[in-house]
Design a protein around this motif. Structure first.
Motif, short mmCIF file in Angstrom:
data_model
loop_
_atom_site.label_atom_id
_atom_site.label_comp_id
_atom_site.label_asym_id
_atom_site.label_seq_id
_atom_site.Cartn_x
_atom_site.Cartn_y
_atom_site.Cartn_z
N UNK A 232 50.52 -25.60 49.30
CA UNK A 232 51.65 -24.58 49.46
C UNK A 232 51.88 -24.24 48.13
N UNK A 233 52.12 -22.93 47.72
CA UNK A 233 51.99 -22.30 46.49
C UNK A 233 53.21 -21.75 45.81
N UNK A 234 54.43 -21.95 46.83
CA UNK A 234 55.80 -21.60 46.23
C UNK A 234 56.19 -22.45 45.18
N UNK A 235 57.53 -22.05 45.09
CA UNK A 235 58.15 -22.75 43.69
C UNK A 235 58.26 -24.20 44.07
N UNK A 236 57.95 -25.02 42.96
CA UNK A 236 57.84 -26.40 43.08
C UNK A 236 59.02 -27.21 42.74
N UNK A 237 59.12 -28.35 43.11
CA UNK A 237 60.25 -29.22 42.64
C UNK A 237 59.49 -30.48 41.97
N UNK A 238 59.95 -31.05 41.03
CA UNK A 238 59.51 -32.08 40.39
C UNK A 238 60.52 -33.27 40.62
N UNK A 239 59.86 -34.44 41.27
CA UNK A 239 60.72 -35.42 41.71
C UNK A 239 60.04 -36.81 41.18
N UNK A 240 61.01 -37.60 40.90
CA UNK A 240 60.70 -38.79 40.21
C UNK A 240 61.90 -39.86 40.15
N UNK A 241 61.69 -41.09 39.52
CA UNK A 241 62.71 -41.99 39.29
C UNK A 241 62.75 -42.34 37.94
N UNK A 242 64.09 -42.36 37.30
CA UNK A 242 64.27 -42.75 35.86
C UNK A 242 64.97 -43.71 35.56
N UNK A 243 64.16 -44.80 34.86
CA UNK A 243 64.92 -46.14 34.63
C UNK A 243 65.06 -46.26 33.09
N UNK A 244 66.21 -46.95 32.77
CA UNK A 244 66.33 -47.36 31.36
C UNK A 244 66.24 -49.11 31.44
N UNK A 245 65.59 -49.55 30.78
CA UNK A 245 65.50 -51.10 30.80
C UNK A 245 66.20 -51.81 29.45
N UNK A 246 66.50 -53.01 29.64
CA UNK A 246 66.85 -53.81 28.56
C UNK A 246 65.73 -54.40 27.85
N UNK A 247 65.48 -53.98 26.57
CA UNK A 247 64.33 -54.32 25.57
C UNK A 247 64.27 -55.94 25.67
N UNK A 248 65.32 -56.80 25.54
CA UNK A 248 65.22 -57.88 25.73
C UNK A 248 64.70 -58.80 26.75
N UNK A 249 64.86 -58.30 27.97
CA UNK A 249 64.79 -58.96 29.01
C UNK A 249 63.40 -57.75 30.04
N UNK A 250 63.45 -56.75 29.66
CA UNK A 250 62.49 -55.85 30.66
C UNK A 250 62.99 -55.59 31.86
N UNK A 251 64.39 -55.91 32.26
CA UNK A 251 65.00 -55.52 33.50
C UNK A 251 65.96 -54.32 33.28
N UNK A 252 66.03 -53.74 34.54
CA UNK A 252 66.77 -52.45 34.76
C UNK A 252 68.15 -52.61 34.34
N UNK A 253 68.74 -51.46 33.53
CA UNK A 253 70.21 -51.38 33.43
C UNK A 253 70.67 -50.16 33.95
N UNK A 254 69.80 -49.24 34.15
CA UNK A 254 70.24 -48.04 34.86
C UNK A 254 69.17 -47.39 35.50
N UNK A 255 69.32 -46.65 36.82
CA UNK A 255 68.56 -45.91 37.39
C UNK A 255 69.11 -44.94 38.26
#
Length: 277
Positions: A232-255
């Motif tokens: 389909x060639x209509x108006x598109x949507x960009x979808x994804x997942x954003x994640x902020x991680x703790x630099x010390x552990x590599x684990x997520x602090x927000x998503x």
């Protein structure tokens, strides 16, 4: 560190919105690393080297795939010279390309990206759980990688959720792809891994899984194909997942999910907005 995963790009509409929006997102919200699933970017089936390069030029650091990885046959060749390209890690031994790679983020950190494919209602590949376990033993978070992103390309939500809990605490994020519909279950699992069953599609949602509606509908009605599926060639949507991680552990602090344009409700992660103001 700030991570963004963009769900399955379908055809020209999906490519266009990524090229239009991603450079500004990276600059405005100071994104350190971006992964895109590009397995449907070439007319809905596979990816070409020129499209891969377009996504890299737009800001993608790694491009994952899935069951359509080899629909464009030249992918079997360019996969060996394009480190940004990943195919599922649980393909049998001897298949060209890589299922995992270690990259450098914009902030200088090391990011391991792993692409795996499920087996429920999918091709019977090697066990994705064993493949990921082996890869993470070889490159554990905190020793060789500052962050680890897993794209689990799978049909069954149960298999995706099981993978999330299997990897919880060992990786920064587990995000599902393949079904082309964003799920509302984004969360941080008990041991710190960001999770979403499906990031959704980046393409025209006035469609059937990104394809022009007429052919899929008539196939359900008549069980007969009359033409090829076309994006389909209509108006598109960009979808994804954003994640902020703790630099010390590599684990997520927000998503939170990201949705821009098209037919779905707009959503910019609140922690992005706070940092941009």
């Amino acid at each position: 560190m700030r991570l963004l995963f963009i769900g399955d790009i379908v055809g020209r509409a999906g490519r266009t919105i990524v090229q239009d929006k991603l450079p500004n997102l990276i600059e405005r919200y100071q994104l350190d690393f971006v992964v895109i699933n590009g397995e449907n970017s070439a007319g809905g089936f596979g990816i070409t080297e020129s499209i891969l390069q377009d996504l890299i030029d737009a800001g993608a650091d790694a491009v994952t795939t899935g069951n359509h990885a080899w629909d464009q046959r030249d992918a079997l060749v360019f996969c060996e010279r394009q480190p940004a390209f990943l195919r599922p890690i649980n393909y049998p031994s001897g298949v060209p390309g890589k299922g995992a790679n270690l990259y450098h983020a914009r902030n200088g950190a090391s990011v391991l990206v792993v692409n795996a494919m499920g087996r429920v209602y999918m091709d019977p590949l090697d066990c994705p759980f064993n493949a990921l376990d082996k890869e993470l033993d070889a490159c554990p978070m905190g020793d060789f990688a500052d962050a680890i992103i897993v794209d689990f390309h799978a049909e069954a939500t149960s298999e995706k959720q099981a993978m999330g809990y299997f990897l919880d605490g060992r990786v920064s994020m587990v995000v599902g792809t393949h079904t082309h519909a964003p799920t509302a279950d984004h969360r941080i699992l008990p041991h710190g891994t960001a999770y979403m069953s499906d990031a959704g599609m980046t393409g025209d949602y006035d469609s059937v899984l990104g394809m022009d509606k007429d052919e899929p509908v008539q196939r359900f009605l008549r069980k007969i194909s009359s033409s090829r599926y076309t994006p389909a060639l209509g108006e598109p949507t960009l979808c994804g997942l954003a994640v902020d991680i703790d630099d010390a552990t590599g684990l997520a602090i927000a998503t939170e999910p990201l949705r821009l344009g098209g037919h779905l409700s707009r959503h910019i992660p609140s922690f992005w907005e706070k940092s941009a103001n």
